[in-house]
Enzyme design. Structure first.
Site, PDB file in Angstrom:
ATOM      1  N   LYS A 141     -54.126 -34.544  23.017  1.00  0.00           N
ATOM      2  CA  LYS A 141     -53.142 -35.595  22.742  1.00  0.00           C
ATOM      3  C   LYS A 141     -53.527 -36.902  23.424  1.00  0.00           C
ATOM      4  CE  LYS A 141     -49.711 -32.038  22.201  1.00  0.00           C
ATOM      5  NZ  LYS A 141     -48.886 -31.088  22.945  1.00  0.00           N
ATOM      6  N   GLN A 188     -44.493 -30.216  27.050  1.00  0.00           N
ATOM      7  CA  GLN A 188     -45.387 -29.160  26.589  1.00  0.00           C
ATOM      8  C   GLN A 188     -44.763 -27.790  26.829  1.00  0.00           C
ATOM      9  OE1 GLN A 188     -48.374 -29.653  24.948  1.00  0.00           O
ATOM     10  NE2 GLN A 188     -48.237 -27.458  24.594  1.00  0.00           N
ATOM     11  N   ASP A 211     -41.157 -33.631  19.604  1.00  0.00           N
ATOM     12  CA  ASP A 211     -41.205 -32.331  18.942  1.00  0.00           C
ATOM     13  C   ASP A 211     -40.125 -32.136  17.889  1.00  0.00           C
ATOM     14  OD1 ASP A 211     -43.433 -30.875  19.821  1.00  0.00           O
ATOM     15  OD2 ASP A 211     -42.497 -30.466  21.745  1.00  0.00           O
TER      16      ASP A 211
END
Length: 327
Positions: A141, A188, A211
């Site tokens: 990322k 994460q 997300d």
């Protein structure tokens, strides 16, 4: 693995951002993180047989489209006289997306002491613990942001002896929520067992929820807006959506778009009902006017259901879940 009567696709990956009230920076950030879905690939290619059987572990994002339903190829017989399926390489799609983004971002004003702090897209990532797979995702990322000219912010908590507390994480999220240079926040997953993931994810501002797991974003994804007076959304343009969509489901649809597959009016079967992939991708297909069936461990005669499908998405994380005889 997505298969239709003429197409087959496999993809997996992390998450994207579109935004509740999307600024230009937030939309661009979302697309670059989405591109990670397509770039995760190994040298192993998923071969399709009779016509869509995965003959090697689906560790690749390379895509194959059989030219006819009667073609067959296997990993053990690459020299077969039958013509091989056509590759659609996820890496190439990711490269195209990043090239488009780099050009768009280059037109934005650079971040300087006198410029607004949000002039360039910024992604903040929280990593708790020392899982190798999570560390790899985070590095990818950061690299994607750097390659496209975006800002990235990383906060790592080693969690030695379980010393990381929910309060510590919540304080960091609160700081990022108020930071104008941060357009997206990614926690994460998974988090250590002693941390309540739901509490942490709910703390992220919905407009910065990379997300798409905040209840506000989930609710909007699952709203069909069919009642009178409801605002209609353009589900064929993800950048126009005023909220976040989970990345792997969005990546499935993006791949179908990029290879020219229109799912409207088709029978689509989704195998799996997880919150991260199965349910969201089913809703995205429904928003594209596909007729959707969700298959799970308690479904009777899964083979018969799959055989009736025009499009099949296996979202169960298991290799060779769908044999060629089912399609």
């Amino acid at each position: 693995f997505i298969a239709s009567q003429q197409q087959a696709v496999y993809c997996s990956g992390p998450s994207s951002i579109t935004s509740f009230m999307p600024s230009r920076a937030a939309v661009l950030l979302g697309i670059v993180v989405l591109s990670l879905v397509f770039v995760q690939s190994t040298a192993s290619t998923a071969f399709l047989a009779s016509p869509f059987e995965v003959s090697s572990a689906p560790s690749s994002s390379a895509l194959r489209i059989p030219q006819t339903k009667t073609m067959a190829t296997t990993a053990s017989s690459p020299s077969s006289s039958s013509p091989l399926a056509k590759d659609i390489d996820g890496k190439s799609i990711a490269a195209a997306i990043r090239s488009e983004l780099t050009q768009q971002i280059s037109l934005l004003p650079p971040s300087t002491a006198s410029s607004p702090p949000g002039s360039r897209p910024g992604l903040a990532v929280m990593l708790v613990g020392q899982r190798r797979d999570s560390q790899t995702y985070v590095r990818m990322k950061q690299k994607a942001c750097h390659d496209c000219g975006m800002n990235s912010f990383l906060r790592v908590y080693d969690n030695v002896d379980g010393d990381v507390t929910e309060e510590l994480l919540l304080n960091q999220i609160s700081e990022w929520n108020d930071d104008l240079a941060v357009h997206g926040i990614l926690v994460q997953l998974p988090l250590p067992a002693h941390i309540d993931e739901e509490v942490i994810l709910r703390a992220v501002r919905p407009d910065k929820d990379v997300d798409g797991l905040h209840p506000a974003n989930t609710a909007r994804l699952f709203s069909t807006s069919t009642h009178a007076g409801a605002a209609k959304l353009n589900w064929k343009d993800f950048s126009s959506l005023p909220f976040h969509v989970p990345c792997t489901p969005q990546g499935c649809i993006e791949l179908l778009d990029r290879i020219g597959v229109d799912v409207e009016g088709k029978n689509a079967v989704v195998i799996g009902r997880s919150n991260l992939v199965g349910l969201p991708v089913a809703m995205l297909l429904l928003h594209r006017n596909a007729t959707v069936t969700i298959v799970h461990s308690r479904t009777r005669d899964i083979e018969a259901v799959v055989k009736n499908a025009d499009v099949v998405i296996a979202a169960v994380g298991r290799a060779k879940m769908v044999p060629g005889s089912w399609l």
